[in-house]
Scaffold this motif. Structure first.
Motif, PDB file in Angstrom:
ATOM      1  N   LYS A  26       0.809  -1.224   0.000  1.00  0.00           N
ATOM      2  CA  LYS A  26       0.000   0.000   0.000  1.00  0.00           C
ATOM      3  C   LYS A  26       0.840   1.271   0.000  1.00  0.00           C
ATOM      4  O   LYS A  26       0.308   2.372  -0.108  1.00  0.00           O
ATOM      5  N   LYS A  27       2.154   1.116   0.183  1.00  0.00           N
ATOM      6  CA  LYS A  27       3.002   2.312   0.292  1.00  0.00           C
ATOM      7  C   LYS A  27       4.031   2.451  -0.819  1.00  0.00           C
ATOM      8  O   LYS A  27       4.706   3.478  -0.913  1.00  0.00           O
ATOM      9  N   ILE A  28       4.192   1.429  -1.642  1.00  0.00           N
ATOM     10  CA  ILE A  28       5.224   1.526  -2.685  1.00  0.00           C
ATOM     11  C   ILE A  28       4.697   2.324  -3.874  1.00  0.00           C
ATOM     12  O   ILE A  28       3.489   2.475  -4.040  1.00  0.00           O
ATOM     13  N   PRO A  29       5.611   2.870  -4.700  1.00  0.00           N
ATOM     14  CA  PRO A  29       5.166   3.678  -5.846  1.00  0.00           C
ATOM     15  C   PRO A  29       4.181   2.910  -6.739  1.00  0.00           C
ATOM     16  O   PRO A  29       4.372   1.726  -7.008  1.00  0.00           O
ATOM     17  N   GLU A  30       3.182   3.627  -7.185  1.00  0.00           N
ATOM     18  CA  GLU A  30       2.087   3.009  -7.928  1.00  0.00           C
ATOM     19  C   GLU A  30       2.523   2.318  -9.221  1.00  0.00           C
ATOM     20  O   GLU A  30       1.980   1.282  -9.593  1.00  0.00           O
ATOM     21  N   HIS A  31       3.538   2.889  -9.872  1.00  0.00           N
ATOM     22  CA  HIS A  31       3.934   2.312 -11.176  1.00  0.00           C
ATOM     23  C   HIS A  31       4.476   0.889 -11.016  1.00  0.00           C
ATOM     24  O   HIS A  31       4.508   0.130 -11.977  1.00  0.00           O
ATOM     25  N   LEU A  32       4.891   0.511  -9.797  1.00  0.00           N
ATOM     26  CA  LEU A  32       5.427  -0.837  -9.586  1.00  0.00           C
ATOM     27  C   LEU A  32       4.327  -1.895  -9.533  1.00  0.00           C
ATOM     28  O   LEU A  32       4.601  -3.087  -9.678  1.00  0.00           O
ATOM     29  N   LEU A  33       3.100  -1.452  -9.324  1.00  0.00           N
ATOM     30  CA  LEU A  33       2.024  -2.426  -9.163  1.00  0.00           C
ATOM     31  C   LEU A  33       1.765  -3.240 -10.428  1.00  0.00           C
ATOM     32  O   LEU A  33       1.159  -4.309 -10.380  1.00  0.00           O
ATOM     33  N   LYS A  34       2.238  -2.735 -11.550  1.00  0.00           N
ATOM     34  CA  LYS A  34       2.054  -3.522 -12.785  1.00  0.00           C
ATOM     35  C   LYS A  34       3.158  -4.574 -12.979  1.00  0.00           C
ATOM     36  O   LYS A  34       3.100  -5.402 -13.894  1.00  0.00           O
ATOM     37  N   GLU A  35       4.177  -4.556 -12.113  1.00  0.00           N
ATOM     38  CA  GLU A  35       5.229  -5.596 -12.154  1.00  0.00           C
ATOM     39  C   GLU A  35       4.635  -6.938 -11.713  1.00  0.00           C
ATOM     40  O   GLU A  35       3.657  -6.987 -10.980  1.00  0.00           O
ATOM     41  N   PHE A  40       9.040  -7.481  -4.613  1.00  0.00           N
ATOM     42  CA  PHE A  40      10.433  -7.772  -4.928  1.00  0.00           C
ATOM     43  C   PHE A  40      11.035  -6.688  -5.824  1.00  0.00           C
ATOM     44  O   PHE A  40      12.190  -6.280  -5.633  1.00  0.00           O
ATOM     45  N   ALA A  41      10.258  -6.211  -6.782  1.00  0.00           N
ATOM     46  CA  ALA A  41      10.753  -5.150  -7.675  1.00  0.00           C
ATOM     47  C   ALA A  41      11.158  -3.919  -6.868  1.00  0.00           C
ATOM     48  O   ALA A  41      12.201  -3.298  -7.109  1.00  0.00           O
ATOM     49  N   PHE A  42      10.327  -3.581  -5.886  1.00  0.00           N
ATOM     50  CA  PHE A  42      10.634  -2.446  -5.008  1.00  0.00           C
ATOM     51  C   PHE A  42      11.923  -2.709  -4.230  1.00  0.00           C
ATOM     52  O   PHE A  42      12.854  -1.902  -4.225  1.00  0.00           O
ATOM     53  N   ASN A  43      11.984  -3.886  -3.573  1.00  0.00           N
ATOM     54  CA  ASN A  43      13.159  -4.212  -2.761  1.00  0.00           C
ATOM     55  C   ASN A  43      14.438  -4.197  -3.594  1.00  0.00           C
ATOM     56  O   ASN A  43      15.460  -3.656  -3.167  1.00  0.00           O
TER      57      ASN A  43
END
Lengths: 274, 274
Positions: A26-35, A40-43
């Motif tokens: 719920k806190k990571i950048p929105e554009h990563l949600l399509k990964e 893991f992409a965030f980390n």
């Protein structure tokens, strides 16, 4: 990793920073949600952007478990990514486990055998036989809760017994019968300020894992003033203050900048001992 | 599930037995290893064989986590199987969690929101704000560690403070400021014998989750003598003593027999109050 190697990494990087991977979908950048695997992409992006500025990463199990099976996959991938790409990083499974012997042994198997993580945080309430199963793995560390960073630390940890010893002091003292400064560290919250003096009276040489700078309000200067040893003896964690400073596509660069600021302050503090 | 419903189930089944699902791939019957999900296959068979004899199931998270992703899948399947087939069963996630507020909130989200489990065991060391995030879910329960069944319970839990109060008593007393007997229970080990008298002085009406009969050596009779209330107030857990009595293809029938024996003893004890 042993104590000496940890200190070598601290000297080399001029940093005793641990980056807390409290990764919340719920806190990571929105554009990563399509990964395919946004956690893991965030980390991965955070790790790549900060690895030369820190000596440890601390994934917080609660955040991965809250995602169920997907979360566990992201957790394992994160651990493996760090181990393969940055093998000098000290990995802390922030799990605060602790149970009867046969159950603690299962937790130890998970973190030390299956995942080959360097250390795990453990809660002391259940005493010796809840902690010792974690101590049977050579080269692995228990990080025992002593005096935590939260308000609730006052509820029980400061309770003074009939001999004038406070609970956190008893935990520090008794646990030295089970382990030494080569396989045990302690959690002491950065918000505890001058209490680090009292801590150092009981454990002059142990490494302390110090959460609570940044979002929780602890002061790095004060922690160093009262808690630093000749071999540093501190691993200071920052989670929210580094990983969530920016929500745009530039989040990793922003996290790097935040980590650089902390690292610069740490280099300054290390001058006292190096 | 509320306290009254739990008591109704106890009366109906003449049992206050909780079956602990400490499912270890190394201990289950060998013929199950060829199943697609041996852990779930084992749990399903045990549950089907014991469900009319017990009022609760307690999966122990350590055992599932030690299997990584596969373990989490088995854990979720087990919880869903119980909920769908035996909705009157009280489910306890034996996790012994507890962390700073935002992290405890994530654990609470996992167990109460994602998995819709009735209760979770929580460790008290970090105090009020580590426990209260679990108390925000209506109809859900915190089961707080008070006086555990293991030898290490003597290390800190019995420490007497300057006012003559022991740590486990302080945990019982203070936690009543955060919750009541409709959303909190306590873990008290069956091995503690007469200490149940002291426990009942502080929490006369709360349900207690009592591990430690069977493999750990606690006595059901003694627990009932000193710990039973007018509404029973006890959930007594047995894990190894029920689920691992037989390693052949007849394991489920053997577990049923073991559960029947305990249930018969419990029916006898319930005569005192029914």
């Amino acid at each position: 990793m042993n104590k000496q190697q940890l200190f070598e990494n601290i000297k080399k990087k001029q940093s005793f920073l641990c980056v807390g991977l409290d990764t919340d979908i719920k806190k990571i950048p929105e554009h990563l949600l399509k990964e395919e695997d946004p956690i893991f992409a965030f980390n991965k992006a955070i790790i790549d952007a900060t690895q030369d500025l820190c000596i440890a990463y601390k994934p917080n199990l609660a955040f991965y478990e809250s995602m169920g099976v997907k979360g566990w996959i992201a957790f394992e991938k994160t651990v493996n990514y760090i181990k393969q790409n940055y093998p000098d990083q000290f990995i802390i499974a922030d799990a605060k486990r602790g149970d009867i012997g046969n159950t603690s042994a299962m937790y130890a198997r998970t973190f030390f055998e299956e995942l080959d993580i360097d250390s795990v945080t453990v809660a002391p309430y259940m005493g010796e036989d809840s902690v010792t199963p974690f101590l049977t793995y050579k080269g692995k560390w228990v990080i025992l809760l002593a005096l935590t960073s939260n308000k609730g630390s006052h509820d029980f940890q400061l309770t003074m017994d009939v001999d004038g010893e406070r609970l956190f002091e008893k935990v520090l003292r008794k646990s030295q019968q089970w382990a030494n400064d080569e396989n045990m560290m302690y959690v002491v919250g950065a918000t505890q300020g001058r209490m680090f003096e009292d801590i150092r009276k009981v454990v002059p040489n142990h490494f302390l894992l110090v959460p609570g700078v940044g979002a929780q309000g602890g002061s790095l200067e004060e922690v160093c003033k009262y808690g630093m040893t000749k071999e540093c003896g501190l691993i200071v964690n920052s989670s929210r203050g580094i990983i969530y400073v920016d929500k745009t596509e530039n989040f990793a660069a922003a996290s790097r900048k935040a980590a650089q600021e902390v690292q610069a302050q740490m280099a300054e503090q290390l001058k006292a001992i190096l």
